[in-house]
Design a protein around this motif. Structure first.
Motif, PDB file in Angstrom:
ATOM      1  N   UNK A 156      -6.556  -1.250   6.043  1.00 23.59           N
ATOM      2  CA  UNK A 156      -7.238   0.010   5.734  1.00 23.59           C
ATOM      3  C   UNK A 156      -6.291   1.200   5.699  1.00 23.59           C
ATOM      4  N   UNK A 157      -4.996   0.944   5.778  1.00 26.96           N
ATOM      5  CA  UNK A 157      -4.004   2.008   5.686  1.00 26.96           C
ATOM      6  C   UNK A 157      -2.801   1.477   4.923  1.00 26.96           C
ATOM      7  N   UNK A 158      -1.922   2.353   4.459  1.00 25.38           N
ATOM      8  CA  UNK A 158      -0.815   1.924   3.604  1.00 25.38           C
ATOM      9  C   UNK A 158       0.524   1.973   4.318  1.00 25.38           C
ATOM     10  N   UNK A 159       0.843   3.073   4.981  1.00 27.63           N
ATOM     11  CA  UNK A 159       2.199   3.287   5.466  1.00 27.63           C
ATOM     12  C   UNK A 159       2.733   2.139   6.308  1.00 27.63           C
ATOM     13  N   UNK A 160       1.953   1.712   7.282  1.00 27.07           N
ATOM     14  CA  UNK A 160       2.417   0.661   8.195  1.00 27.07           C
ATOM     15  C   UNK A 160       2.809  -0.608   7.449  1.00 27.07           C
ATOM     16  N   UNK A 161       2.053  -0.960   6.424  1.00 26.54           N
ATOM     17  CA  UNK A 161       2.291  -2.215   5.719  1.00 26.54           C
ATOM     18  C   UNK A 161       3.311  -2.054   4.597  1.00 26.54           C
ATOM     19  N   UNK A 162       3.436  -0.849   4.049  1.00 18.90           N
ATOM     20  CA  UNK A 162       4.513  -0.587   3.104  1.00 18.90           C
ATOM     21  C   UNK A 162       5.865  -0.742   3.790  1.00 18.90           C
ATOM     22  N   UNK A 163       5.948  -0.315   5.034  1.00 23.59           N
ATOM     23  CA  UNK A 163       7.210  -0.353   5.770  1.00 23.59           C
ATOM     24  C   UNK A 163       7.646  -1.768   6.127  1.00 23.59           C
ATOM     25  N   UNK A 164       6.726  -2.737   6.050  1.00 22.30           N
ATOM     26  CA  UNK A 164       7.085  -4.112   6.405  1.00 22.30           C
ATOM     27  C   UNK A 164       7.023  -5.078   5.221  1.00 22.30           C
ATOM     28  N   UNK A 165       6.819  -4.560   4.003  1.00 19.47           N
ATOM     29  CA  UNK A 165       6.674  -5.428   2.833  1.00 19.47           C
ATOM     30  C   UNK A 165       7.941  -5.457   1.992  1.00 19.47           C
ATOM     31  N   UNK A 166       8.239  -6.622   1.441  1.00 18.40           N
ATOM     32  CA  UNK A 166       9.390  -6.783   0.537  1.00 18.40           C
ATOM     33  C   UNK A 166       9.050  -6.360  -0.887  1.00 18.40           C
ATOM     34  N   UNK A 167       7.785  -6.560  -1.279  1.00 21.99           N
ATOM     35  CA  UNK A 167       7.312  -6.231  -2.629  1.00 21.99           C
ATOM     36  C   UNK A 167       6.055  -5.381  -2.478  1.00 21.99           C
ATOM     37  N   UNK A 168       5.957  -4.325  -3.275  1.00 24.90           N
ATOM     38  CA  UNK A 168       4.769  -3.478  -3.293  1.00 24.90           C
ATOM     39  C   UNK A 168       4.277  -3.381  -4.721  1.00 24.90           C
ATOM     40  N   UNK A 169       2.982  -3.545  -4.910  1.00 29.86           N
ATOM     41  CA  UNK A 169       2.358  -3.368  -6.220  1.00 29.86           C
ATOM     42  C   UNK A 169       1.294  -2.286  -6.106  1.00 29.86           C
ATOM     43  N   UNK A 170       1.378  -1.299  -6.981  1.00 30.43           N
ATOM     44  CA  UNK A 170       0.327  -0.291  -7.081  1.00 30.43           C
ATOM     45  C   UNK A 170      -0.443  -0.546  -8.373  1.00 30.43           C
ATOM     46  N   UNK A 171      -1.709  -0.879  -8.242  1.00 27.17           N
ATOM     47  CA  UNK A 171      -2.575  -1.165  -9.399  1.00 27.17           C
ATOM     48  C   UNK A 171      -3.851  -0.364  -9.227  1.00 27.17           C
ATOM     49  N   UNK A 172      -3.726   0.946  -9.353  1.00 28.22           N
ATOM     50  CA  UNK A 172      -4.820   1.857  -9.025  1.00 28.22           C
ATOM     51  C   UNK A 172      -5.129   2.767 -10.210  1.00 28.22           C
ATOM     52  N   UNK A 208       9.533   3.383   2.155  1.00 34.65           N
ATOM     53  CA  UNK A 208      10.220   2.258   1.526  1.00 34.65           C
ATOM     54  C   UNK A 208      11.469   1.885   2.301  1.00 34.65           C
ATOM     55  N   UNK A 209      11.495   0.658   2.787  1.00 34.63           N
ATOM     56  CA  UNK A 209      12.671   0.196   3.527  1.00 34.63           C
ATOM     57  C   UNK A 209      13.701  -0.361   2.549  1.00 34.63           C
ATOM     58  N   UNK A 210      14.966  -0.434   2.946  1.00 29.34           N
ATOM     59  CA  UNK A 210      15.982  -1.021   2.067  1.00 29.34           C
ATOM     60  C   UNK A 210      15.588  -2.433   1.640  1.00 29.34           C
ATOM     61  N   UNK A 211      15.823  -2.736   0.369  1.00 31.74           N
ATOM     62  CA  UNK A 211      15.519  -4.056  -0.162  1.00 31.74           C
ATOM     63  C   UNK A 211      14.154  -4.192  -0.788  1.00 31.74           C
ATOM     64  N   UNK A 212      13.339  -3.123  -0.782  1.00 30.32           N
ATOM     65  CA  UNK A 212      11.986  -3.198  -1.327  1.00 30.32           C
ATOM     66  C   UNK A 212      12.011  -3.150  -2.850  1.00 30.32           C
ATOM     67  N   UNK A 213      11.126  -3.938  -3.446  1.00 28.16           N
ATOM     68  CA  UNK A 213      10.876  -3.827  -4.887  1.00 28.16           C
ATOM     69  C   UNK A 213       9.449  -3.339  -5.100  1.00 28.16           C
ATOM     70  N   UNK A 214       9.273  -2.379  -6.022  1.00 24.26           N
ATOM     71  CA  UNK A 214       7.960  -1.795  -6.315  1.00 24.26           C
ATOM     72  C   UNK A 214       7.612  -2.030  -7.779  1.00 24.26           C
ATOM     73  N   UNK A 215       6.414  -2.561  -8.020  1.00 27.59           N
ATOM     74  CA  UNK A 215       5.831  -2.606  -9.366  1.00 27.59           C
ATOM     75  C   UNK A 215       4.713  -1.574  -9.427  1.00 27.59           C
ATOM     76  N   UNK A 216       4.877  -0.552 -10.257  1.00 27.36           N
ATOM     77  CA  UNK A 216       3.831   0.462 -10.451  1.00 27.36           C
ATOM     78  C   UNK A 216       3.160   0.190 -11.788  1.00 27.36           C
ATOM     79  N   UNK A 217       1.919  -0.286 -11.748  1.00 26.98           N
ATOM     80  CA  UNK A 217       1.264  -0.744 -12.978  1.00 26.98           C
ATOM     81  C   UNK A 217       0.019   0.057 -13.344  1.00 26.98           C
ATOM     82  N   UNK A 218      -0.401   0.995 -12.499  1.00 20.26           N
ATOM     83  CA  UNK A 218      -1.698   1.615 -12.702  1.00 20.26           C
ATOM     84  C   UNK A 218      -1.733   2.809 -13.619  1.00 20.26           C
ATOM     85  N   UNK A 219      -0.643   3.565 -13.717  1.00 16.96           N
ATOM     86  CA  UNK A 219      -0.693   4.849 -14.415  1.00 16.96           C
ATOM     87  C   UNK A 219       0.017   4.777 -15.763  1.00 16.96           C
TER      88      UNK A 219
END
Length: 306
Positions: free
Chosen positions: A177-193, A205-216
């Protein structure tokens, strides 16, 4: 002219098929076979008509995608022509086709840009496009955990119910139900909003993170804040010219002098620094629909052979 509806297409293709098609697209684009023109829109009240086009000069195919959208989801059509004779070959319903190719192009980007050992995914958004993001990325990385966030608990629960039968049993889906805590521990993030304002901040964003931004794909909407874009050492998109017109994430996150940092997916090198933050901006371009439609027609022809 062949006419295929959504149920026809759904029986012919799946996410693995779509990933293969998008890998083929990368090869064709690198060779210079394909030319794309950016999306154009006509507005009328709360709705608009969008138009996209591409040509594959090696296969001699024109394609165009027309769709309506706005306050409610509209209808999507892809048309395919023979570029030598001018004959209209096919008209395809394109909701399912678009859903699959969007997930598949994220998988191609994730395979190239995320760490090989990435096993934790944060998915923000639980709508139509989110489903194939998880499916596709699970094909290119050995995921162990997928955190799923949306604004409404009932949407998260419904998404998990739909997805659990579709993904490998060893992947754990966890609603959050929140984003920050889990963004900080994830290797891959997808935003589909459909968010107009950022759902990911660079400070998370921690070092080594990959982000796919697909919503906008609108110049005034962005899913990432300025710092998230600036922290990325590799900024990749499916079409740089189109991104300059409609990627709010990059338009609002980059100075004009910084656009030389943006590379198209077909030209980008694989990740070399395990600590790099990498970013893929998915606009959704007509060459993706063209190759998918061509693959669908080939599969249809095979199914018609007794």
């Amino acid at each position: 002219m062949l006419v295929l509806n959504e149920s026809d297409i759904d029986t012919l293709i799946d996410i693995d098929f779509a990933i293969a098609a998008m890998r083929d697209l990368m090869d064709r684009t690198r060779r210079g076979d394909i030319v794309v023109i950016p999306r154009q829109r006509l507005e009328d009240g709360p709705m608009y008509l969008a138009m996209m086009a591409a040509v594959d000069r090696q296969s001699h195919l024109f394609s165009a995608k027309l769709y309506t959208t706005g306050t409610r989801r509209g209808s999507f059509k892809v048309l395919l022509w023979d570029s030598i004779s001018g004959s209209l070959l096919a008209m395809l319903d394109a909701n399912r086709l678009g859903q699959l190719r969007t997930g598949a192009i994220s998988a191609v980007a994730t395979d190239r840009l995320s760490r090989p050992d990435a096993d934790t995914l944060l998915l923000i958004g639980t709508g139509y496009q989110a489903e194939t993001q998880v499916l596709a990325i699970s094909r290119v990385r050995s995921l162990k955990t997928v955190y799923v966030h949306s604004r409404h608990a009932e949407h998260r629960a419904a998404f998990l119910s739909r997805m659990r039968p579709q993904i490998p049993e060893n992947i754990t889906l966890i609603p959050v139900d929140t984003v920050q805590r889990y963004a900080e521990r994830s290797h891959i993030i997808v935003t589909a909003t459909t968010a107009h304002d950022p759902v990911i901040k660079g400070q998370w964003l921690r070092p080594g993170t990959h982000v796919n931004a697909v919503g906008s794909n609108h110049p005034t909407d962005h899913e990432l804040d300025w710092e998230a874009v600036q922290k990325a050492s590799m900024i990749i998109t499916d079409h740089v010219e189109g991104a300059r017109l409609e990627s709010g994430d990059l338009i609002l996150g980059l100075a004009e002098s910084d656009w030389n940092r943006v590379t198209s997916l077909d030209q980008c090198p694989p990740r070399s620094d395990p600590e790099a933050i990498t970013l893929f901006i998915s606009q959704g371009i007509e060459s993706e629909d063209l190759v998918m439609a061509q693959y669908v027609l080939q599969r249809w022809s095979q199914h018609q052979i007794p």
